[in-house]
Write an enzyme that holds these catalytic residues in place. Structure first.
Site, short mmCIF file in Angstrom:
data_model
loop_
_atom_site.label_atom_id
_atom_site.label_comp_id
_atom_site.label_asym_id
_atom_site.label_seq_id
_atom_site.Cartn_x
_atom_site.Cartn_y
_atom_site.Cartn_z
N HIS A 52 0.71 -1.11 -0.21
CA HIS A 52 0.01 -0.05 0.05
C HIS A 52 0.99 1.33 -0.08
CE1 HIS A 52 -4.01 -2.10 1.67
NE2 HIS A 52 -3.42 -2.63 0.61
N GLU A 54 1.28 3.88 2.13
CA GLU A 54 1.91 3.95 3.35
C GLU A 54 3.29 3.20 3.32
OE1 GLU A 54 -2.66 3.90 4.31
OE2 GLU A 54 -1.04 2.97 2.95
N CYS A 80 -5.39 1.06 6.08
CA CYS A 80 -6.24 -0.27 6.49
C CYS A 80 -5.72 -0.89 7.77
CB CYS A 80 -5.90 -1.32 5.45
SG CYS A 80 -4.17 -2.05 5.40
N CYS A 89 -1.68 -1.65 7.57
CA CYS A 89 -0.56 -0.43 7.39
C CYS A 89 -0.87 0.20 8.51
CB CYS A 89 -1.11 0.43 6.38
SG CYS A 89 -0.99 -0.09 4.83
#
Length: 368
Positions: A52, A54, A80, A89
């Site tokens: 992701h 992040e 998430c 994350c």
């Protein structure tokens, strides 16, 4: 860097993703800034099942410093907090003791609750509720909140709003460049094309993607066919029944079929009234089958019905520099019912584009 600048930075990062590579996941961009408000890490979600935004931002920041305890993470969508194809994350943010997280829009997925999780870990959290960040993921929000696909309507008409002449001839109202735009930018970026059996028969449609280089790609097709007329022997050689290896034909019918279906053809049953299919009876099933974003290419009746049922999300309207000037020609839209001005459907203009001499108007129907 000011907060609004950081949010815009994240949104623009997110737009670098190729939608077909991430759908049904959302567009997400993230940056990490240090105490001096300098960007030390950035990233965007690039591939379904991959890291992701992040993760990329944190990994890049760690190349500059091992201490993120005074850093701020800006992200266009709530991180998430659950295990999916990747670890949460939120856990990674907590692990690196990031001081503050600024979230441009909350995730509508009920499984996501990272705000509470981050705050419980002592991390400061600010939610901005930025409308641009939300609209960036209009399709994702529609899938999550309305439990249905994101529906796009496409229509080509004359200036006086006619899509075919009195004899139902419609080829071609728009020019070649507009038709290529449909293949390159619309058909190529959806999970399926929705139409009716009448359109398939009348246009002898294959509904493939013909790219600029001349190649032909398969597409999934969803066809509204209440009585399964397309399965009659007289239609078995229609172009829509080309050999498929990567795609399917989904027929929406009123009754469970009693015959053996051709290869790569499936049926789902729906409810119909005098105006046609009730989309509420099939939309969640279509979504569960993996069709998250759908392009509708049909006539005025289906387009009008979808607008009437309040499930049309966007409209691409190609206007050709021509006038039919005939009341008997087929109109772009219109149900056989009275509609007062106070019941009009309001749209928001997203963009305009001139394609050769055609004008493309791109509108949004429903606000998320």
């Amino acid at each position: 860097m000011k907060k609004n600048e950081a949010i815009d930075y994240c949104i623009n990062l997110a737009k670098n993703a190729i939608e077909n590579d991430i759908r049904p996941n959302p567009f997400v961009g993230a940056i990490i800034v240090d105490q001096a408000n300098q960007v030390i890490g950035e990233g965007f979600h690039q591939k379904l099942g991959g890291p992701h935004a992040e993760v990329y931002a944190i990994e890049q920041a760690l190349q500059k410093t091992t201490d993120l305890s005074q850093a701020t993470l800006y992200v266009s969508l709530e991180p998430c907090s659950h295990f999916g194809k990747t670890p949460p994350c939120a856990d990674l943010i907590i692990q690196h003791k990031i001081k503050k997280v600024v979230i441009a829009s909350l995730d509508p997925n009920p499984k996501v609750a990272s705000v509470e999780k981050l705050m419980a870990a002592g991390i400061e959290v600010e939610v901005v509720n930025d409308s641009t960040a939300t609209l960036l993921n209009a399709g994702f929000f529609t899938n999550q909140l309305k439990k249905r696909p994101f529906y796009i309507l496409k229509s080509a008409s004359t200036i006086d709003g006619k899509i075919a002449d009195y004899a139902k001839n419609s080829q071609w109202i728009s020019n070649a460049a507009s038709r290529q735009f449909v293949h390159d930018h619309l058909r190529s970026n959806v999970d399926a094309i929705l139409t009716t059996y009448k359109t398939v028969i009348q246009d002898k449609a294959s509904l493939t993607i013909r790219n600029t280089e001349g190649g032909i790609q398969e597409t999934n097709v969803i066809i509204i066919d209440k009585d399964l007329e397309l399965l009659e022997k007289q239609y078995e050689n229609l172009p829509i029944f080309y050999p498929r290896s990567l795609s399917k034909i989904i027929l929406i019918t009123a009754h469970t079929p009693s015959i053996q279906l051709p290869e790569n053809v499936e049926c789902i049953t729906g409810l119909f009234d005098e105006q046609g299919l009730l989309f509420s009876s099939v939309s969640e099933t279509i979504l569960e089958m993996g069709y998250y974003k759908i392009l509708t290419e049909a006539g005025s009746q289906l387009n009008s019905s979808m607008i009437h049922q309040n499930i049309a999300d966007e409209l691409y309207w190609f206007i050709a520099p021509s006038i039919l000037n005939d009341l008997n020609a087929l109109p772009m839209l219109g149900l056989d019912q009275f509609c007062a001005l106070d019941k009009k459907v309001q749209l928001s203009l997203i963009e305009t584009k001139v394609i050769d001499e055609d004008v493309l108007l791109h509108y949004r129907f429903n606000q998320i």
